[in-house]
Design a protein around this motif. Structure first.
Motif, PDB file in Angstrom:
ATOM      1  N   MET A  98      -4.204 -16.345  -1.807  1.00 53.68           N
ATOM      2  CA  MET A  98      -3.194 -15.223  -2.596  1.00 53.68           C
ATOM      3  C   MET A  98      -1.935 -15.011  -1.777  1.00 53.68           C
ATOM      4  O   MET A  98      -2.288 -14.904  -0.552  1.00 53.68           O
ATOM      5  N   LYS A  99      -0.982 -14.755  -2.404  1.00 51.78           N
ATOM      6  CA  LYS A  99       0.233 -14.341  -1.751  1.00 51.78           C
ATOM      7  C   LYS A  99       0.744 -13.032  -2.370  1.00 51.78           C
ATOM      8  O   LYS A  99       0.624 -13.030  -3.574  1.00 51.78           O
ATOM      9  N   THR A 100       1.296 -12.190  -1.390  1.00 57.28           N
ATOM     10  CA  THR A 100       1.862 -10.960  -2.430  1.00 57.28           C
ATOM     11  C   THR A 100       3.220 -10.659  -1.413  1.00 57.28           C
ATOM     12  O   THR A 100       3.100 -10.891  -0.208  1.00 57.28           O
ATOM     13  N   ASN A 101       4.349 -10.171  -1.843  1.00 56.18           N
ATOM     14  CA  ASN A 101       5.328  -9.733  -1.058  1.00 56.18           C
ATOM     15  C   ASN A 101       5.436  -8.434  -0.846  1.00 56.18           C
ATOM     16  O   ASN A 101       6.302  -7.946  -0.058  1.00 56.18           O
ATOM     17  N   ARG A 102       4.711  -7.386  -1.529  1.00 51.47           N
ATOM     18  CA  ARG A 102       4.789  -6.360  -1.275  1.00 51.47           C
ATOM     19  C   ARG A 102       3.346  -5.803  -1.399  1.00 51.47           C
ATOM     20  O   ARG A 102       2.356  -6.400  -1.786  1.00 51.47           O
ATOM     21  N   ILE A 103       3.118  -4.573  -0.651  1.00 45.67           N
ATOM     22  CA  ILE A 103       1.878  -3.966  -0.683  1.00 45.67           C
ATOM     23  C   ILE A 103       1.275  -3.596  -2.338  1.00 45.67           C
ATOM     24  O   ILE A 103       2.091  -3.278  -3.153  1.00 45.67           O
ATOM     25  N   LEU A 104       0.123  -4.046  -2.421  1.00 41.13           N
ATOM     26  CA  LEU A 104      -0.438  -3.758  -3.798  1.00 41.13           C
ATOM     27  C   LEU A 104      -1.344  -2.390  -3.646  1.00 41.13           C
ATOM     28  O   LEU A 104      -2.038  -2.178  -2.824  1.00 41.13           O
ATOM     29  N   VAL A 105      -1.250  -1.417  -4.702  1.00 37.83           N
ATOM     30  CA  VAL A 105      -1.953  -0.605  -5.008  1.00 37.83           C
ATOM     31  C   VAL A 105      -3.236  -0.676  -5.750  1.00 37.83           C
ATOM     32  O   VAL A 105      -2.828  -0.970  -7.032  1.00 37.83           O
TER      33      VAL A 105
END
Ligand code: DX5
Ligand code: ZN
Length: 219
Positions: A1-8
């Protein structure tokens, strides 16, 4: 999984259970990314919350992914039922089963995201062999069982260790942290390597939760 910003991920443990739909809709309007659902069995932890029906009913009313955090003994008994109920992410405690690798594989095989969770007293090395199988690794920063507890400070060091371990194993698992996250410690937690911030009390008791979500997103 990839994310560019913090997930809330708001933890609905801190929501008013008598108006769950409204509470989730309120969080959705604040721009949260996933809904964190804490399942407790009264055996693995000294508290009882809800099970399959709550998950499948919530699923009907939100388009956000459901991040189901199992705090139950022998999760292998029930993973398929939580998947059928609509979990999009399913995480369970490594302390609760003797076969965490097999449980991760069975969740993955069903086509949803899988993750292993460690409680505060479990060494981060418990995840070394599991990282390659995980989409998510969840670090508890309070003892599981209740919302509104105080953040355990050595979780920052443990998060840094997990990040090193994750990178050393070549895994792209997202690092999630759960328990006692506030406006005061969120930046330090993100700096330590967390990709997903779970927050119960901080979001549900806020008068302007959208501002907190925005702040977390910008970390
Ligand atoms: C604790 C739960 C957490 C908890 C977080 O066992 O897994 O998700 O509800 O709540 P806060 O953010 O209030 O510590
Ligand atoms: Zn949780």
């Amino acid at each position: 999984m990839k994310t560019n910003r913090i997930l809330v991920a708001p933890s609905i443990l801190s929501a008013d259970f008598g108006k769950m739909n409204e509470e989730i809709a309120r969080m959705e309007r604040c721009g949260v990314d996933v809904i964190h659902c804490d399942v407790m069995d009264g055996i693995f932890v000294p508290n009882i919350t809800f099970g399959f029906k709550m998950i499948s009913d919530i699923k009907k009313h939100t388009s956000l992914p459901l991040d189901v955090h199992l705090m139950i003994d022998l999760p292998e008994r029930y993973v398929s039922r939580f998947i059928d109920s609509g979990a999009d992410w399913l995480t369970f405690h490594v302390e609760a089963t003797e076969k965490p690798a097999a449980v991760l594989e069975s969740i993955k095989k069903a086509g949803i995201k899988c993750g292993a969770v460690i409680s505060p007293d479990t060494p981060t090395s418990a995840l070394t062999d599991l990282f390659p199988l995980c989409d998510i690794a969840l670090l508890m920063s309070v003892y599981p069982g209740f919302g509104g507890q105080k953040f355990i400070e050595n979780s920052l060091e443990r998060m840094r260790e997990l990040k090193k371990l994750r990178d050393a194993t070549g895994s792209s698992a997202l690092l999630e942290i759960d328990g006692g996250i506030t406006e005061t410690n969120a930046a330090r937690v993100a700096d330590a390597g967390a990709d997903i911030l779970v927050a119960g009390n901080t979001l549900f008791s806020a008068s302007e939760p959208e501002k907190i979500v925005e702040k977390f997103h910008s970390l």
